[in-house]
Structures are given as structure tokens and as C-alpha cells.
Design an enzyme around this catalytic site. Structure first.
Site, PDB file in Angstrom:
ATOM      1  N   CYS A   2       0.880  -1.156   0.000  1.00  0.00           N
ATOM      2  CA  CYS A   2       0.000   0.000   0.000  1.00  0.00           C
ATOM      3  C   CYS A   2       0.920   1.210   0.000  1.00  0.00           C
ATOM      4  O   CYS A   2       2.083   1.110   0.370  1.00  0.00           O
ATOM      5  CB  CYS A   2      -0.857   0.052   1.262  1.00  0.00           C
ATOM      6  SG  CYS A   2      -1.989  -1.339   1.434  1.00  0.00           S
ATOM      7  N   ARG A  27       1.814   1.226  -5.908  1.00  0.00           N
ATOM      8  CA  ARG A  27       1.829   0.285  -4.791  1.00  0.00           C
ATOM      9  C   ARG A  27       0.464  -0.357  -4.539  1.00  0.00           C
ATOM     10  O   ARG A  27       0.336  -1.236  -3.674  1.00  0.00           O
ATOM     11  CB  ARG A  27       2.294   0.994  -3.505  1.00  0.00           C
ATOM     12  CG  ARG A  27       3.704   1.558  -3.614  1.00  0.00           C
ATOM     13  CD  ARG A  27       4.101   2.234  -2.332  1.00  0.00           C
ATOM     14  NE  ARG A  27       4.164   1.294  -1.241  1.00  0.00           N
ATOM     15  CZ  ARG A  27       5.216   0.552  -0.928  1.00  0.00           C
ATOM     16  NH1 ARG A  27       6.323   0.656  -1.633  1.00  0.00           N
ATOM     17  NH2 ARG A  27       5.174  -0.279   0.084  1.00  0.00           N
ATOM     18  N   TRP A  75      -3.644  -1.739  -1.549  1.00  0.00           N
ATOM     19  CA  TRP A  75      -3.572  -3.031  -2.238  1.00  0.00           C
ATOM     20  C   TRP A  75      -4.230  -3.995  -1.265  1.00  0.00           C
ATOM     21  O   TRP A  75      -3.659  -4.354  -0.243  1.00  0.00           O
ATOM     22  CB  TRP A  75      -2.109  -3.389  -2.496  1.00  0.00           C
ATOM     23  CG  TRP A  75      -1.895  -4.722  -3.160  1.00  0.00           C
ATOM     24  CD1 TRP A  75      -1.561  -5.886  -2.540  1.00  0.00           C
ATOM     25  CD2 TRP A  75      -1.965  -5.013  -4.548  1.00  0.00           C
ATOM     26  NE1 TRP A  75      -1.436  -6.894  -3.469  1.00  0.00           N
ATOM     27  CE2 TRP A  75      -1.670  -6.384  -4.705  1.00  0.00           C
ATOM     28  CE3 TRP A  75      -2.256  -4.244  -5.681  1.00  0.00           C
ATOM     29  CZ2 TRP A  75      -1.662  -7.004  -5.960  1.00  0.00           C
ATOM     30  CZ3 TRP A  75      -2.240  -4.863  -6.916  1.00  0.00           C
ATOM     31  CH2 TRP A  75      -1.946  -6.230  -7.044  1.00  0.00           C
ATOM     32  N   ASN A 101       0.054   0.137   6.114  1.00  0.00           N
ATOM     33  CA  ASN A 101       0.539  -0.792   5.090  1.00  0.00           C
ATOM     34  C   ASN A 101       1.031  -2.010   5.848  1.00  0.00           C
ATOM     35  O   ASN A 101       1.794  -1.866   6.795  1.00  0.00           O
ATOM     36  CB  ASN A 101       1.704  -0.124   4.318  1.00  0.00           C
ATOM     37  CG  ASN A 101       2.422  -1.092   3.393  1.00  0.00           C
ATOM     38  OD1 ASN A 101       1.869  -2.097   2.984  1.00  0.00           O
ATOM     39  ND2 ASN A 101       3.662  -0.772   3.065  1.00  0.00           N
ATOM     40  N   GLY A 102       0.601  -3.214   5.436  1.00  0.00           N
ATOM     41  CA  GLY A 102       1.092  -4.410   6.111  1.00  0.00           C
ATOM     42  C   GLY A 102      -0.036  -5.343   6.484  1.00  0.00           C
ATOM     43  O   GLY A 102      -1.189  -5.152   6.093  1.00  0.00           O
ATOM     44  N   GLU A 482      14.371 -20.471 -16.140  1.00  0.00           N
ATOM     45  CA  GLU A 482      13.927 -19.082 -15.958  1.00  0.00           C
ATOM     46  C   GLU A 482      15.023 -18.107 -16.402  1.00  0.00           C
ATOM     47  O   GLU A 482      14.734 -17.097 -17.046  1.00  0.00           O
ATOM     48  CB  GLU A 482      13.537 -18.867 -14.486  1.00  0.00           C
ATOM     49  CG  GLU A 482      13.156 -17.450 -14.097  1.00  0.00           C
ATOM     50  CD  GLU A 482      11.909 -16.915 -14.810  1.00  0.00           C
ATOM     51  OE1 GLU A 482      11.259 -17.670 -15.555  1.00  0.00           O
ATOM     52  OE2 GLU A 482      11.625 -15.714 -14.644  1.00  0.00           O
ATOM     53  N   LYS A 486      14.386 -15.378 -19.359  1.00  0.00           N
ATOM     54  CA  LYS A 486      14.581 -13.944 -19.132  1.00  0.00           C
ATOM     55  C   LYS A 486      15.558 -13.382 -20.158  1.00  0.00           C
ATOM     56  O   LYS A 486      15.361 -12.299 -20.694  1.00  0.00           O
ATOM     57  CB  LYS A 486      15.135 -13.689 -17.719  1.00  0.00           C
ATOM     58  CG  LYS A 486      14.099 -13.718 -16.625  1.00  0.00           C
ATOM     59  CD  LYS A 486      13.236 -12.462 -16.644  1.00  0.00           C
ATOM     60  CE  LYS A 486      11.998 -12.625 -15.791  1.00  0.00           C
ATOM     61  NZ  LYS A 486      11.025 -13.614 -16.269  1.00  0.00           N
ATOM     62  N   GLU A 489      13.893 -13.175 -23.671  1.00  0.00           N
ATOM     63  CA  GLU A 489      12.860 -12.158 -23.891  1.00  0.00           C
ATOM     64  C   GLU A 489      13.417 -10.744 -23.771  1.00  0.00           C
ATOM     65  O   GLU A 489      12.898  -9.818 -24.400  1.00  0.00           O
ATOM     66  CB  GLU A 489      11.664 -12.354 -22.953  1.00  0.00           C
ATOM     67  CG  GLU A 489      11.921 -12.118 -21.509  1.00  0.00           C
ATOM     68  CD  GLU A 489      10.680 -12.312 -20.644  1.00  0.00           C
ATOM     69  OE1 GLU A 489       9.584 -11.929 -21.049  1.00  0.00           O
ATOM     70  OE2 GLU A 489      10.838 -12.868 -19.543  1.00  0.00           O
ATOM     71  N   HIS A 505      23.921 -35.813 -23.071  1.00  0.00           N
ATOM     72  CA  HIS A 505      23.059 -36.542 -24.002  1.00  0.00           C
ATOM     73  C   HIS A 505      22.767 -35.731 -25.263  1.00  0.00           C
ATOM     74  O   HIS A 505      21.830 -36.036 -25.995  1.00  0.00           O
ATOM     75  CB  HIS A 505      21.758 -36.940 -23.305  1.00  0.00           C
ATOM     76  CG  HIS A 505      21.988 -37.823 -22.116  1.00  0.00           C
ATOM     77  ND1 HIS A 505      22.435 -39.121 -22.244  1.00  0.00           N
ATOM     78  CD2 HIS A 505      21.882 -37.582 -20.784  1.00  0.00           C
ATOM     79  CE1 HIS A 505      22.575 -39.650 -21.035  1.00  0.00           C
ATOM     80  NE2 HIS A 505      22.246 -38.732 -20.136  1.00  0.00           N
ATOM     81  N   LYS A 604       2.070  -7.795 -21.255  1.00  0.00           N
ATOM     82  CA  LYS A 604       2.065  -8.185 -19.838  1.00  0.00           C
ATOM     83  C   LYS A 604       1.013  -9.239 -19.546  1.00  0.00           C
ATOM     84  O   LYS A 604       1.205 -10.117 -18.731  1.00  0.00           O
ATOM     85  CB  LYS A 604       1.829  -6.927 -19.000  1.00  0.00           C
ATOM     86  CG  LYS A 604       1.939  -7.134 -17.513  1.00  0.00           C
ATOM     87  CD  LYS A 604       3.386  -7.234 -17.093  1.00  0.00           C
ATOM     88  CE  LYS A 604       3.558  -7.648 -15.648  1.00  0.00           C
ATOM     89  NZ  LYS A 604       4.815  -8.376 -15.448  1.00  0.00           N
TER      90      LYS A 604
HETATM   91  C1  F6R Z   1       8.186 -13.856 -18.520  1.00  0.00           C
HETATM   92  C2  F6R Z   1       6.763 -13.629 -18.330  1.00  0.00           C
HETATM   93  C3  F6R Z   1       5.812 -14.578 -18.951  1.00  0.00           C
HETATM   94  C4  F6R Z   1       4.643 -14.859 -17.999  1.00  0.00           C
HETATM   95  C5  F6R Z   1       3.574 -15.695 -18.721  1.00  0.00           C
HETATM   96  C6  F6R Z   1       2.452 -16.067 -17.818  1.00  0.00           C
HETATM   97  O1  F6R Z   1       8.951 -12.876 -17.899  1.00  0.00           O
HETATM   98  O2  F6R Z   1       6.378 -12.682 -17.697  1.00  0.00           O
HETATM   99  O3  F6R Z   1       6.435 -15.762 -19.328  1.00  0.00           O
HETATM  100  O4  F6R Z   1       5.141 -15.538 -16.877  1.00  0.00           O
HETATM  101  O5  F6R Z   1       3.075 -14.967 -19.797  1.00  0.00           O
HETATM  102  O6  F6R Z   1       1.806 -14.926 -17.346  1.00  0.00           O
HETATM  103  P1  F6R Z   1       0.874 -14.989 -16.085  1.00  0.00           P
HETATM  104  O7  F6R Z   1       1.731 -15.330 -14.909  1.00  0.00           O
HETATM  105  O8  F6R Z   1       0.271 -13.612 -15.972  1.00  0.00           O
HETATM  106  O9  F6R Z   1      -0.144 -16.039 -16.357  1.00  0.00           O
END
Ligand code: F6R
Length: 609
Positions: A2, A27, A75, A101-102, A482, A486, A489, A505, A604
């Protein structure tokens, strides 16, 4: 998460507080509210569910005159995001206004006691209890009352408090979450971060754990909870309002990486009941049904899928339930065997990912129970699940997920422990001990973040590489995946993650002189085997960047570069090794001149199949 603001000075408090809230809206934006103390000693409050714009509309044409005020942007954790649950909260008499907040772990007991003592509480929040407790303790000394109340609170909190009898005093108190003082001339500020007051002053003072701030027009006093004065560090903020939205960071992603200790503290905090049992109250699946599960299936995409892979290790270890992890977009097309005895866990930051949503719908059609692990209150995946675990990481703005993934990891560990506790596969002492290890993680992430400069330099040095490999074993393997995702992308280079034992292998053919290979080599039972794997790639000319545990030198003779992370239980190590994966890829991409907040072709929230 928050956002909190407090102000005392000569300017109209409403303007200062609202401007601060605008800066802090990242936040949380479930509701917003302000309280301003007028010259007639009346505390006037306005609060509204939804974004700050709703409060702005509510305030249009209204006057809240006064030069002392507090504000909040929420939040939601305890209580739905409604007007009634919006902060500030007040005591019975309306003399006290509190923003918070908390999460207060003992709020149920506090509320019960207050009700028995005749207080009437009007919201579902934990915060309101604080206002009533201050009412009980107040005898003319507001700081003393807040100190006494703070001692009674369990959990994490930042509190900012005003009282109608105190026209020159705002009190702040802090445990575990951020609070900073802005030092002005004839005016002073309190806020969750400096962005809230950067338009007025760049002089700031940090507030430490369990400290209470007395904020007046002409000065600031900080004490411990016993009222002893404490020295504090003041500092100059060397960026300005233009950078404020990003709190001085070049990219949201870098800011979000640094927010991870706080985000994980939010996910984990307040989960242990007074009886010493783990409490995930929001998981509304009965103990009887949980005992009836015969298998767990985790569905997710991208980074969330990697969190799921880590979850498999924890859930199988602690519950002995067979656990599969499925790429959500594949799940329903292969006629999976799920039914009434299956717990399906859908992991999704956004809660809107179409592939995951369709997978959970399919699972429900087959009669399975579905539990969502998501960061987004009220999202489709949350609404369509039988139970929801909110990760509470706060809004994530950069497209590449960082703190949300970190909190998903924390969440899957908690869910694993919860299942183990109810099914009786782990006894109370063991559950408490694992919870204590998890509770220590925010501090260890903080420590890890301070060690990343050498890795940044390596990333810059090799940023012209067109291929990078990532290796790990056990829970290091999902983090290798991961790290590779990262880097792909953000930097648009070819990156692949492998289980280290698998490279012989086939993938070892990719290695030539100087190929960068990031090895997740934190200490665990498979370390000796991993050392052999590293020797194999080193012998073929790989440039090895090894992530190793403090004090473990087994693999370092074969490392060109060693990055250390603090020691923790090997099962929990992804919560630390995730940090170098994020920092490495961000720095690598920035060295290539790329925008790490908005990588090409991505979005996103992926709401198409
Ligand atoms: C990578 C990334 C994506 C999401 C994927 C799932 O950095 O952000 O691979 O993890 O699109 O998204 P959510 O978690 O919103 O279902």
C-alpha cells in the site's frame, strides 16, 4: 503493498497528500483515502474504492482545509476493496485517523478484545483495530500511545496516525515495510518512498525497524518503542520528479527486482496462527477434501510455469502426493487424467492468461478442485477457482516478470506446507521450522541483491554473445529455465536451460571455446554430480559463470567467475538464485541498448490462446 503519506506544514495538506498518493499509486489501487485536520480541530476524511481518480472525483467541489494530513492508496489484503474498507480508519470517537501498510497477524484477537470491551468496528480490515487501540491508550501523548500499541502488534506494519487534538503532530511507526521521512523547511513528510515528497524536498531520513517518528512542522524526532531517542541517517536524493514514477530507477524492472524482499515479506507474513499452525485462511477447500487428494497438477505458462516446477519439488517432498506440472496451453488438448481426487493449481501473475484460464476450466469440467495462485485480486482465474492464494507482490509494471515470480515461488512453498500440515505428512515442528526458514528469506534476498555488481560486469563484458546456456540440477533446473527465458525475452539472444545431467546426451555439442554457461550450483545433495558436469563443459572450452553458496568451494576450481549467494535450505534456494538470473539478463540486455521494460513482441497479460 500500500502507499502511505503523512504531512504537516504550511501548505494545503490535501494537495500535498494527493500528489504523494499519485506517485505511490503503483503500490496499489484498490482504494484511496485522505484525512485532513482543519483549524477547527475536526479530522475530515474522504475515501473511495478503486483508483485514485475515483477519490479525485469524490473530492471535486469539496473542501478539506488544513495543513496536516495523512493519505493511503490500497492493495487489498484484509477485506474487499470497498469504500468501507478504504483507509484512513477511525476509532469510535472519530478523534484518531490511521493509515496502514502491512498485515497484522494477531488482528483477529485484537478485534475480538476490542469488541468485548465495547468498541464498534465498522470495516473488515486489520487496520481499524489499531485506531481503536490508540483510542484506549491515548491520554494526551499520541506518540506514547502509538508506541504502546505497536508493541501489541504482530506482523508487519507501517502506520501513520493523526489525532484531532494534535494540530502539529503526525506519528509514523514501522516494522518490516518501508517508511521514509522527508525533511522540509517548516514542513515535514512521511511516505512509503521518497517519490511521494520529491517535489517538495530531496532531503530524507530512513526509519529503521520498530521505530516511531514524531513529525512536526519544525522538527522530527525518532524513538524506539520504549521512547528512547535514536540517531538516524539522513541522505540527499539525487534524482527529481521526472524520475519519480520509477523512484529514480532507469527501468521499472530494476525497481521491481529491488522490491523483492518486501514483496516476499508480504506473501509470507502473517501466515502462522497463535496456535503455531500455518494458516492459509483464504484457501477455502475443506481439510476433508484436501485429505482426499490423490494427485496435484500444476498448470501455468512462461515464468509462472517455472514457479510450478519448483512447486513440484516442494509438494512431492512434503506431501508425498504425485505432482505434475503442465504447460497450460498443452494441458487440455491431451485429455489429461484429472478428477475429483485431483488438486489443480493454476499459477498466473495476471490472473488473465487465456491458456491457463482454459486449462483450469477444463480441469473443473472434469470435476477437479482448482486453486489459483495469482497476484491480481478479482482476476478471471481468481474468480473461476475454488480457492485463491494471492501472492501480494504489488503491481508489476515491467513486462518481464520478476517480483511476481519470486512471490509465486514463496506461495508454492506455503501451499506445499499447508497441504502437508493438513494431510499430516509433516508434523507441526517441521512445518514451523520450514516456515521460519521462509520467513528469513526476505533478509537473504536483500543480502543477495547487494552482491550483484560483479555479475553485472560479467553480463556487460559478454553482452555480444549470441548464445548463452544455463544449467542446474534439482530445483536449480527450473531456475536455469527461468534464466534462459529472461535472457531470451529481454536480450533477444538464443538462450537455453538444461538439467546439468542431461547435457552429455546432446546439448554439450553446443559448447565451443568461450560459450558462456551460467551454472546454478548452490549446495545440495547433487552437488558432487554437478561438479562433474561443470568439469565436462569446462574441458570443452565453456566460460563458466557459477552461482555458488557461501562457503562452498566444491565447484569453484572449474569456474571462470563465481557469484555467491547466502546459504539457505537447498529446497528454498530458488528464492535466492532467481535474483542473479534477473540481474544478469537485465544488465545483458541494457548493455545491448534494449528497453528492458517493454521487450519487443510481448505483452504483460496474454489474453489470447
Ligand atoms: C516472462 C513472463 C511470462 C509470464 C507468462 C504467464 O517474464 O512474464 O512468461 O510468466 O506470460 O503470465 P501470467 O503469470 O500472468 O499467467
Amino acid at each position: 503493498m500500500c502507499g502511505i503519506v503523512g504531512y504537516v506544514g504550511e501548505q494545503p495538506a490535501l494537495d500535498v497528500v494527493m500528489q504523494g498518493l499519485r506517485r505511490l499509486e503503483y503500490r496499489g489501487y484498490d482504494s484511496a483515502g485522505v484525512a485532513v485536520l482543519g483549524s477547527d480541530d475536526e479530522l475530515r476524511i474522504a475515501r473511495k474504492a478503486g483508483k485514485l481518480a475515483n477519490l479525485d472525483a469524490e473530492l471535486a467541489g469539496t473542501e478539506l482545509p488544513g495543513t496536516l494530513g495523512v493519505g493511503h492508496t490500497r492493495w487489498a489484503t484484509h477485506g474487499a476493496p470497498t469504500d468501507r474498507n478504504a483507509h484512513p480508519h477511525r476509532d469510535c470517537s472519530g478523534a484518531v485517523a490511521v493509515v496502514h501498510n502491512g498485515t497484522l497477524e494477531n488482528f483477529a484477537e485484537l478485534r475480538e478484545g476490542l469488541t468485548e470491551r465495547g468498541h464498534s468496528l465498522s470495516s473488515d480490515t486489520d487496520t481499524e483495530a489499531v485506531a481503536h487501540l490508540i483510542e484506549e491508550r491515548y491520554d494526551g501523548d499520541l506518540a506514547a500511545a502509538v508506541r504502546e500499541v505497536a508493541k501489541e502488534l504482530e506482523g508487519s506494519f507501517v502506520l501513520v496516525v493523526a489525532h484531532r487534538e494534535q494540530p502539529d503532530l503526525v506519528i509514523g511507526a514501522r516494522r518490516n515495510l518501508p517508511l521514509v521521512v522527508g525533511l522540509g523547511d517548516g514542513e515535514n513528510f512521511l511516505a512509503s518512498d521518497v517519490t511521494a515528497f520529491i517535489a517538495y524536498t530531496r532531503e530524507a531520513r530512513a526509519v529503521d525497524q520498530d521505530q516511531v517518528v514524531e513529525l512536526r512542522r519544525d522538527g522530527v524526532r525518532v524513538t524506539d518503542l520504549d521512547g528512547n531517542d535514536v540517531e538516524g541517517e539522513t541522505y540527499h536524493v539525487d534524482w527529481d520528479t521526472a524520475a519519480a514514477e520509477k523512484a529514480g530507477y532507469e527501468y521499472f524492472m530494476l525497481k521491481e527486482i529491488d522490491e523483492q524482499p518486501e514483496a516476499v515479506a508480504e506473501t509470507i507474513g502473517g501466515r502462522l496462527g497463535r496456535d503455531g499452525r500455518l494458516r492459509l485462511d483464504e484457501l477455502a477447500i475443506s481439510d476433508e477434501d484436501i485429505r482426499g487428494f490423490q494427485q496435484v497438477v500444476i498448470v501455468a505458462c512462461g515464468s509462472s510455469y517455472h514457479s510450478g516446477l519448483v512447486g513440484k519439488y516442494a509438494i512431492e517432498r512434503w506431501t508425498r502426493l504425485p505432482t505434475q506440472v503442465e504447460i497450460a496451453s498443452e494441458f487440455r488438448y491431451r485429455d489429461p487424467v484429472v478428477g475429483r481426487d485431483t488438486l489443480v493449481i493454476a499459477i498466473s501473475q495476471s490472473g488473465e492468461t487465456a491458456d491457463t484460464l482454459e486449462a483450469l476450466r477444463h480441469a473443473r469440467q472434469q470435476g477437479a478442485w482448482v486453486m489459483a495462485v495469482t497476484n491480481t485480486v478479482g482476476s478471471s482465474i481468481a474468480r473461476e477457482s475454488d480457492a485463491v492464494f494471492y501472492t501480494r507482490s504489488g503491481p508489476e509494471i515491467a513486462v518481464a516478470s520478476t517480483k511476481a515470480v519470486m512471490t509465486q515461488l514463496a506461495a508454492v512453498y506455503l501451499v506445499g506446507l499447508h497441504l502437508a500440515q493438513i494431510r499430516g505428512t509433516r508434523d507441526g515442528d517441521e512445518v514451523r521450522s520450514h516456515y521460519a526458514d521462509l520467513a528469513a528469506i526476505p533478509r537473504l534476498i536483500e543480502d543477495t541483491l547487494t552482491r550483484m555488481d560483479p555479475l553485472r560486469k560479467i553480463a556487460r563484458d559478454i553482452s555480444d554473445a549470441e548464445r548463452v546456456l544455463f544449467l542446474g540440477r534439482h530445483v536449480g533446473y527450473p531456475m536455469a529455465l527461468e534464466g534462459a527465458l529472461k535472457l531470451k525475452e529481454l536480450a533477444y539472444v538464443s538462450a537455453e536451460g538444461f538439467p546439468a545431467g542431461e547435457i552429455k546426451h546432446g546439448p554439450i555439442a553446443l559448447i565451443e571455446q568461450g560459450t558462456p554457461v551460467v551454472v546454478l550450483a548452490t549446495r545440495h545433495a547433487l552437488s558432487p554430480k554437478l561438479v562433474t558436469n561443470v568439469q565436462e563443459i569446462k574441458a570443452r572450452g565453456a566460460r563458466t559463470i557459477v552461482i555458488a553458496t557461501d562457503g562452498d568451494d566444491s565447484v569453484t576450481p572449474y569456474a571462470d567467475h563465481v557469484i555467491r549467494v547466502p546459504d539457505t535450505k537447498s529446497l528454498l534456494s530458488p528464492l535466492l538464485t532467481l535474483v542473479p538470473m534477473q540481474v544478469f539478463s537485465a544488465e545483458f540486455a541494457m548493455a545491448r541498448g534494449l528497453d528492458v521494460d517493454q521487450p519487443r513482441n510481448l505483452a504483460k497479460s496474454v489474453t489470447v490462446e
